[in-house]
Design a protein around this motif. Sequence first.
Motif, PDB file in Angstrom:
ATOM      1  N   TRP A   6      33.714  46.893  37.291  1.00 21.10           N
ATOM      2  CA  TRP A   6      33.036  45.603  37.300  1.00 21.10           C
ATOM      3  C   TRP A   6      31.746  45.636  38.122  1.00 21.10           C
ATOM      4  N   TYR A  13      27.502  41.590  32.283  1.00 16.85           N
ATOM      5  CA  TYR A  13      28.567  40.630  31.949  1.00 16.85           C
ATOM      6  C   TYR A  13      28.026  39.206  32.050  1.00 16.85           C
ATOM      7  N   TYR A  23      32.429  32.578  24.294  1.00 23.45           N
ATOM      8  CA  TYR A  23      32.717  32.326  25.713  1.00 23.45           C
ATOM      9  C   TYR A  23      32.486  30.851  26.036  1.00 23.45           C
ATOM     10  N   GLY A  44      39.946  35.259  40.203  1.00 21.94           N
ATOM     11  CA  GLY A  44      39.215  36.300  39.475  1.00 21.94           C
ATOM     12  C   GLY A  44      37.980  35.675  38.872  1.00 21.94           C
ATOM     13  N   GLY A  46      34.902  36.250  38.929  1.00 25.41           N
ATOM     14  CA  GLY A  46      33.790  37.051  38.413  1.00 25.41           C
ATOM     15  C   GLY A  46      32.463  36.559  38.951  1.00 25.41           C
ATOM     16  N   ASP A  65      37.370  36.701  43.972  1.00 20.21           N
ATOM     17  CA  ASP A  65      37.382  37.919  43.156  1.00 20.21           C
ATOM     18  C   ASP A  65      37.462  39.096  44.121  1.00 20.21           C
ATOM     19  N   ASN A  66      37.842  40.273  43.611  1.00 22.20           N
ATOM     20  CA  ASN A  66      37.907  41.421  44.522  1.00 22.20           C
ATOM     21  C   ASN A  66      36.817  42.454  44.246  1.00 22.20           C
ATOM     22  N   MET A  70      30.513  41.519  41.213  1.00 21.85           N
ATOM     23  CA  MET A  70      30.752  40.231  40.559  1.00 21.85           C
ATOM     24  C   MET A  70      30.577  39.101  41.585  1.00 21.85           C
ATOM     25  N   GLY A  94      38.998  38.072  47.411  1.00 18.45           N
ATOM     26  CA  GLY A  94      40.452  38.009  47.405  1.00 18.45           C
ATOM     27  C   GLY A  94      41.047  38.629  46.163  1.00 18.45           C
ATOM     28  N   ASP A  95      42.349  38.874  46.250  1.00 21.22           N
ATOM     29  CA  ASP A  95      43.096  39.525  45.168  1.00 21.22           C
ATOM     30  C   ASP A  95      43.981  38.500  44.475  1.00 21.22           C
ATOM     31  N   VAL A  96      43.983  38.526  43.150  1.00 21.95           N
ATOM     32  CA  VAL A  96      44.769  37.532  42.414  1.00 21.95           C
ATOM     33  C   VAL A  96      46.278  37.725  42.593  1.00 21.95           C
ATOM     34  N   ASN A 113      40.743  33.133  33.831  1.00 20.94           N
ATOM     35  CA  ASN A 113      40.002  33.336  32.588  1.00 20.94           C
ATOM     36  C   ASN A 113      39.608  34.801  32.427  1.00 20.94           C
ATOM     37  N   ASN A 114      40.225  35.458  31.450  1.00 18.93           N
ATOM     38  CA  ASN A 114      39.945  36.875  31.211  1.00 18.93           C
ATOM     39  C   ASN A 114      40.195  37.726  32.451  1.00 18.93           C
ATOM     40  N   TYR A 118      43.555  42.707  33.296  1.00 23.35           N
ATOM     41  CA  TYR A 118      43.154  43.763  34.219  1.00 23.35           C
ATOM     42  C   TYR A 118      44.240  44.081  35.248  1.00 23.35           C
TER      43      TYR A 118
HETATM   44  C1  LIG Z   1      36.302  39.674  32.550  1.00 25.42           C
HETATM   45  S1  LIG Z   1      35.978  39.269  34.204  1.00 25.42           S
HETATM   46  C2  LIG Z   1      36.254  37.509  34.141  1.00 25.42           C
HETATM   47  C3  LIG Z   1      35.498  36.766  35.202  1.00 25.42           C
HETATM   48  C4  LIG Z   1      35.605  35.243  35.151  1.00 25.42           C
HETATM   49  N1  LIG Z   1      36.975  34.795  35.279  1.00 25.42           N
HETATM   50  C5  LIG Z   1      34.984  34.667  33.904  1.00 25.42           C
HETATM   51  O1  LIG Z   1      35.648  33.927  33.185  1.00 25.42           O
HETATM   52  O2  LIG Z   1      33.814  34.938  33.628  1.00 25.42           O
HETATM   53  C6  LIG Z   1      37.405  39.845  35.071  1.00 25.42           C
HETATM   54  C7  LIG Z   1      37.305  39.659  36.580  1.00 25.42           C
HETATM   55  O3  LIG Z   1      38.595  39.848  37.160  1.00 25.42           O
HETATM   56  C8  LIG Z   1      38.387  40.453  38.425  1.00 25.42           C
HETATM   57  N2  LIG Z   1      39.646  41.055  38.866  1.00 25.42           N
HETATM   58  C9  LIG Z   1      40.360  42.018  38.243  1.00 25.42           C
HETATM   59  N3  LIG Z   1      41.462  42.315  38.958  1.00 25.42           N
HETATM   60  C10 LIG Z   1      41.436  41.521  40.055  1.00 25.42           C
HETATM   61  C11 LIG Z   1      42.299  41.365  41.182  1.00 25.42           C
HETATM   62  N4  LIG Z   1      43.418  42.095  41.315  1.00 25.42           N
HETATM   63  N5  LIG Z   1      41.975  40.444  42.109  1.00 25.42           N
HETATM   64  C12 LIG Z   1      40.839  39.703  41.991  1.00 25.42           C
HETATM   65  N6  LIG Z   1      39.976  39.816  40.953  1.00 25.42           N
HETATM   66  C13 LIG Z   1      40.281  40.716  40.000  1.00 25.42           C
HETATM   67  C14 LIG Z   1      37.283  41.465  38.168  1.00 25.42           C
HETATM   68  O4  LIG Z   1      36.679  41.882  39.365  1.00 25.42           O
HETATM   69  C15 LIG Z   1      36.366  40.642  37.262  1.00 25.42           C
HETATM   70  O5  LIG Z   1      35.416  39.929  38.020  1.00 25.42           O
END
Ligand SMILES: C[S@@+](CC[C@H](N)C(=O)[O-])C[C@H]1O[C@@H](n2cnc3c(N)ncnc32)[C@H](O)[C@@H]1O
Length: 232
Positions: A6, A13, A23, A44, A46, A65-66, A70, A94-96, A113-114, A118
């Motif tokens: 990312w 993105y 989107y 998350g 982004g 987000d982590n 992003m 932060g981590d989801v 969202n999306n 991951y």
């Molecule tokens: C496709 S992007 C979506 C971003 C945003 N939600 C959007 O709708 O535009 C996926 C995001 O999930 C984040 N992500 C993935 N795993 C994560 C985790 N364990 N903790 C926090 N963020 C995470 C990535 O860093 C990325 O920014």
Amino acid sequence: MVDNIWTDFAQSYDAICSQLNCYRRMVDKILRDTQGCETVIDAGCGTGLVSQALVSRGLSVVGFDNNPGMLALALRKQAARPVEERRRWTVLEGDVRSFPPGVPALADAVVLNNVLFYVREPEEVLRESLAHLRPGGRLISAGPRKRPDLQKVMTKSIEEWQAEGRWDEALQATTAYHVDLTRRLVTDPNEMVTFFEPEALVETLRRLGFSRLIAADNDDYYGENYYVCMAR
Ligand SMILES: C[S@@+](CC[C@H](N)C(=O)[O-])C[C@H]1O[C@@H](n2cnc3c(N)ncnc32)[C@H](O)[C@@H]1O
């Protein structure tokens, strides 16, 4: 913070998703299903595209987000908003799988969202979301039903842009760069790990303690993505 795909992806993105009609339609559904909400957690988040849409509608949003790349773009967007909106928009690291300190304990909605695609432990994330919702609060999760057909999404998007007269040189260049990066994401078996059909996600959410179904479909991204909204 995690330095992963990312970090390369952030700029492109943000540039492409803000233009993609599929989107935008998904964001419209999130706005529809958060009507009447005051406090939303954008887990998350982004680059902050969904957070910004929610804040512009008058909601208070805590996004986290982590990924540093992003997050940097989300922070830049937040800083560019008028003071009144900035006060309602917090961006955190932060981590989801374990929400960071600073997110509301009892939010009106959690948006994923999306993001779940991951994560290898989606139920951890869904439990954590439930724990941060007030009774009646809503979870909105959207994402791919399977490894997405990138070619289909981009072909249909380009057709729409052409019909709207938006397929100019700048968008063509952004698209070419983004498609190249996205191909890495879509084809690497370690990068997209969790997919849901809407029915399966609804069943999982019921088992975890969500009780009321508000929306479930597979219309987004030209049929590639699911969209589910349930209340606890
Ligand atoms: C496709 S992007 C979506 C971003 C945003 N939600 C959007 O709708 O535009 C996926 C995001 O999930 C984040 N992500 C993935 N795993 C994560 C985790 N364990 N903790 C926090 N963020 C995470 C990535 O860093 C990325 O920014």
